[in-house]
Design an enzyme around this catalytic site. Structure first.
Site, PDB file in Angstrom:
ATOM      1  N   PRO A 168       0.845  -1.202   0.000  1.00  0.00           N
ATOM      2  CA  PRO A 168       0.000   0.000   0.000  1.00  0.00           C
ATOM      3  C   PRO A 168       0.880   1.252   0.000  1.00  0.00           C
ATOM      4  O   PRO A 168       1.957   1.262   0.594  1.00  0.00           O
ATOM      5  CB  PRO A 168      -0.799  -0.113   1.296  1.00  0.00           C
ATOM      6  N   GLY A 215       2.082   5.033   0.845  1.00  0.00           N
ATOM      7  CA  GLY A 215       2.000   6.014   1.952  1.00  0.00           C
ATOM      8  C   GLY A 215       1.505   5.414   3.243  1.00  0.00           C
ATOM      9  O   GLY A 215       0.852   6.074   4.038  1.00  0.00           O
ATOM     10  N   GLY A 268       3.622   3.409   5.349  1.00  0.00           N
ATOM     11  CA  GLY A 268       4.716   3.099   6.285  1.00  0.00           C
ATOM     12  C   GLY A 268       5.382   1.766   6.027  1.00  0.00           C
ATOM     13  O   GLY A 268       6.223   1.325   6.820  1.00  0.00           O
ATOM     14  N   LEU A 269       5.023   1.095   4.923  1.00  0.00           N
ATOM     15  CA  LEU A 269       5.614  -0.229   4.655  1.00  0.00           C
ATOM     16  C   LEU A 269       6.716  -0.152   3.587  1.00  0.00           C
ATOM     17  O   LEU A 269       7.121  -1.180   3.031  1.00  0.00           O
ATOM     18  CB  LEU A 269       4.527  -1.242   4.263  1.00  0.00           C
ATOM     19  N   GLY A 270       7.164   1.044   3.295  1.00  0.00           N
ATOM     20  CA  GLY A 270       8.365   1.199   2.460  1.00  0.00           C
ATOM     21  C   GLY A 270       8.136   1.089   0.968  1.00  0.00           C
ATOM     22  O   GLY A 270       9.068   0.744   0.234  1.00  0.00           O
ATOM     23  N   SER A 271       6.917   1.428   0.489  1.00  0.00           N
ATOM     24  CA  SER A 271       6.670   1.272  -0.952  1.00  0.00           C
ATOM     25  C   SER A 271       7.548   2.203  -1.784  1.00  0.00           C
ATOM     26  O   SER A 271       8.066   1.806  -2.832  1.00  0.00           O
ATOM     27  CB  SER A 271       5.186   1.467  -1.283  1.00  0.00           C
ATOM     28  N   SER A 272       7.778   3.437  -1.321  1.00  0.00           N
ATOM     29  CA  SER A 272       8.564   4.359  -2.159  1.00  0.00           C
ATOM     30  C   SER A 272      10.023   3.919  -2.232  1.00  0.00           C
ATOM     31  O   SER A 272      10.630   3.937  -3.305  1.00  0.00           O
ATOM     32  CB  SER A 272       8.411   5.807  -1.695  1.00  0.00           C
ATOM     33  N   ALA A 312      11.189   0.821  -1.814  1.00  0.00           N
ATOM     34  CA  ALA A 312      11.269  -0.431  -2.587  1.00  0.00           C
ATOM     35  C   ALA A 312      11.206  -0.112  -4.081  1.00  0.00           C
ATOM     36  O   ALA A 312      11.914  -0.728  -4.895  1.00  0.00           O
ATOM     37  CB  ALA A 312      10.139  -1.375  -2.173  1.00  0.00           C
ATOM     38  N   ASP A 342      15.170   3.002   5.050  1.00  0.00           N
ATOM     39  CA  ASP A 342      14.228   2.312   4.154  1.00  0.00           C
ATOM     40  C   ASP A 342      14.936   1.718   2.930  1.00  0.00           C
ATOM     41  O   ASP A 342      14.775   0.519   2.642  1.00  0.00           O
ATOM     42  CB  ASP A 342      13.084   3.248   3.740  1.00  0.00           C
TER      43      ASP A 342
HETATM   44  C1  MEV Z   1      10.186   6.125   7.632  1.00  0.00           C
HETATM   45  O1  MEV Z   1       9.980   4.794   7.174  1.00  0.00           O
HETATM   46  C2  MEV Z   1      11.225   6.141   8.726  1.00  0.00           C
HETATM   47  C3  MEV Z   1      11.533   7.521   9.317  1.00  0.00           C
HETATM   48  O2  MEV Z   1      12.407   7.289  10.431  1.00  0.00           O
HETATM   49  C4  MEV Z   1      12.180   8.450   8.325  1.00  0.00           C
HETATM   50  C5  MEV Z   1      13.600   8.041   7.948  1.00  0.00           C
HETATM   51  O3  MEV Z   1      14.259   7.327   8.703  1.00  0.00           O
HETATM   52  O4  MEV Z   1      14.067   8.481   6.877  1.00  0.00           O
HETATM   53  C6  MEV Z   1      10.275   8.201   9.857  1.00  0.00           C
END
Ligand code: MEV
Length: 332
Positions: A111, A113, A115-119, A121, A162
């Site tokens: 998904p 935006g 928080g699972l690292g799509s951008s 990846a 990430d």
């Molecule tokens: C985002 O996945 C992780 C953060 O710590 C930002 C980053 O480390 O670049 C919020």
């Protein structure tokens, strides 16, 4: 380097879960992070002109030619989603001393935006696919570094955690400037992910934390230090397979994330719902402000914790952790 006309190359890179240390990692503390078995796949091929066409299975496409952008599917707004892909592709062309137009197709199982690292990846897979197409040998640290250039477009001052986990895969301890330490899990990590369904911008949340720290340095700096100590203890708990201790430290980490202002009501609802049905620990994962939370379960309790998350308005996501990092191959 030149692209052979008929050649097509692909690469896949995994998404991630930050187990502890998000945000604090931006200030030099370690973060504990693990790759997921959900990934982004990118296909790259050459073009007869020098433009870069990017298309995503989210129904977005457009062509970058020099400094101009022509939107295809998804309207003009799609440029900001596609731009990091162009940056990653162009950074790879520059690094390898190549000049070529490219067609890039992105397919994602993650998904956006959330928080699972799509951008990340996407950026990592783009770099690896373009390098494969050019028959250029980049090592993993080059791939993570080039993908970080694209992350810098997505948000100011990213820590690099990430792209690192998307590149190397597995369970890693990441510290800015020191790179990664690969760790072994002493026990299976039974997790449930809960998506609030609220998308948010990592950059905005990183900036909010910086503003709070600028206002209250003598309050926020000790929290940052504490988070580093917490991640060190959490790493020891994971390495000895003590999931009960690890879960307790996840709860403490969530308290620190609340204190720096990145949790919200939707996340808290899912976190408390999971704790109510005996999750060993629960916290937000990634930038917060929406996106996903994770709950650590005892063996066999995943279904009831997933149900509790659904009951609290979240979407439970089942995904296992994965050892695989970025992989690239030529298409027939
Ligand atoms: C985002 O996945 C992780 C953060 O710590 C930002 C980053 O480390 O670049 C919020």
């Amino acid at each position: 380097m030149e692209v052979t006309a008929w050649l097509k190359a692909s690469a896949s890179a995994p998404g991630k879960i930050i187990l502890t240390g998000e945000h604090f990692v931006v200030y030099g503390e370690p973060a504990l992070v693990v790759a997921l078995d959900r990934k982004v796949t990118v296909k790259a091929s050459g073009r007869s002109d020098l433009s870069i066409r990017v298309a995503s299975d989210l129904g977005l496409s457009g062509i970058f030619e020099g400094t101009s952008f022509t939107a295809g599917e998804g309207g003009a707004d799609c440029e900001r989603f596609l731009e990091p892909v162009r940056i990653a592709a162009e950074a790879t062309l520059v690094k390898t001393g190549s000049r070529s137009g490219l067609n890039i197709e992105v397919q994602s199982e993650l998904p956006l935006g959330a928080g699972l690292g799509s951008s990340s990846a996407t950026s990592v897979a783009t770099v690896a696919a373009v390098a494969k197409l050019l028959d250029a040998r980049l090592d993993q640290s080059d791939i993570a570094e080039l993908a970080l250039a694209a992350e810098r477009f997505v948000h100011v001052n990213p820590s690099g955690v990430d792209p690192a986990v998307s590149t190397y895969g597995g369970l890693i301890l990441y510290k800015q400037g020191q790179g990664i330490k690969r760790l072994q899990l002493a026990a299976r990590l039974p997790l449930v992910i809960g998506n609030t369904g609220l998308t948010r911008s990592t950059g905005r949340l990183v900036s909010l934390v910086r503003e709070r720290r600028d206002r209250w340095p003598n309050v926020v700096d000790p929290l940052i230090k504490l988070a580093g100590i917490l991640t060190t203890n959490a790493t020891a708990a994971l390495e000895t397979g003590n999931l009960k201790e690890f879960g307790e430290l996840m709860d403490v980490d969530q308290g620190l994330l609340v204190a720096i202002g990145v949790s919200n009501e939707a996340l808290d609802r899912l976190i408390y719902a999971a704790r109510r049905v005996n999750a060993l620990g629960a916290k937000l994962t990634g930038a917060g402000g929406g996106g996903c939370m994770i709950a650590l379960c005892t063996e066999g309790t995943q279904p009831s914790i997933a149900e509790a998350i659904r009951g609290a308005g979240g979407e439970p996501i089942t995904a296992a952790t994965s050892e695989a990092g970025v992989q690239a191959w030529l298409e027939n």
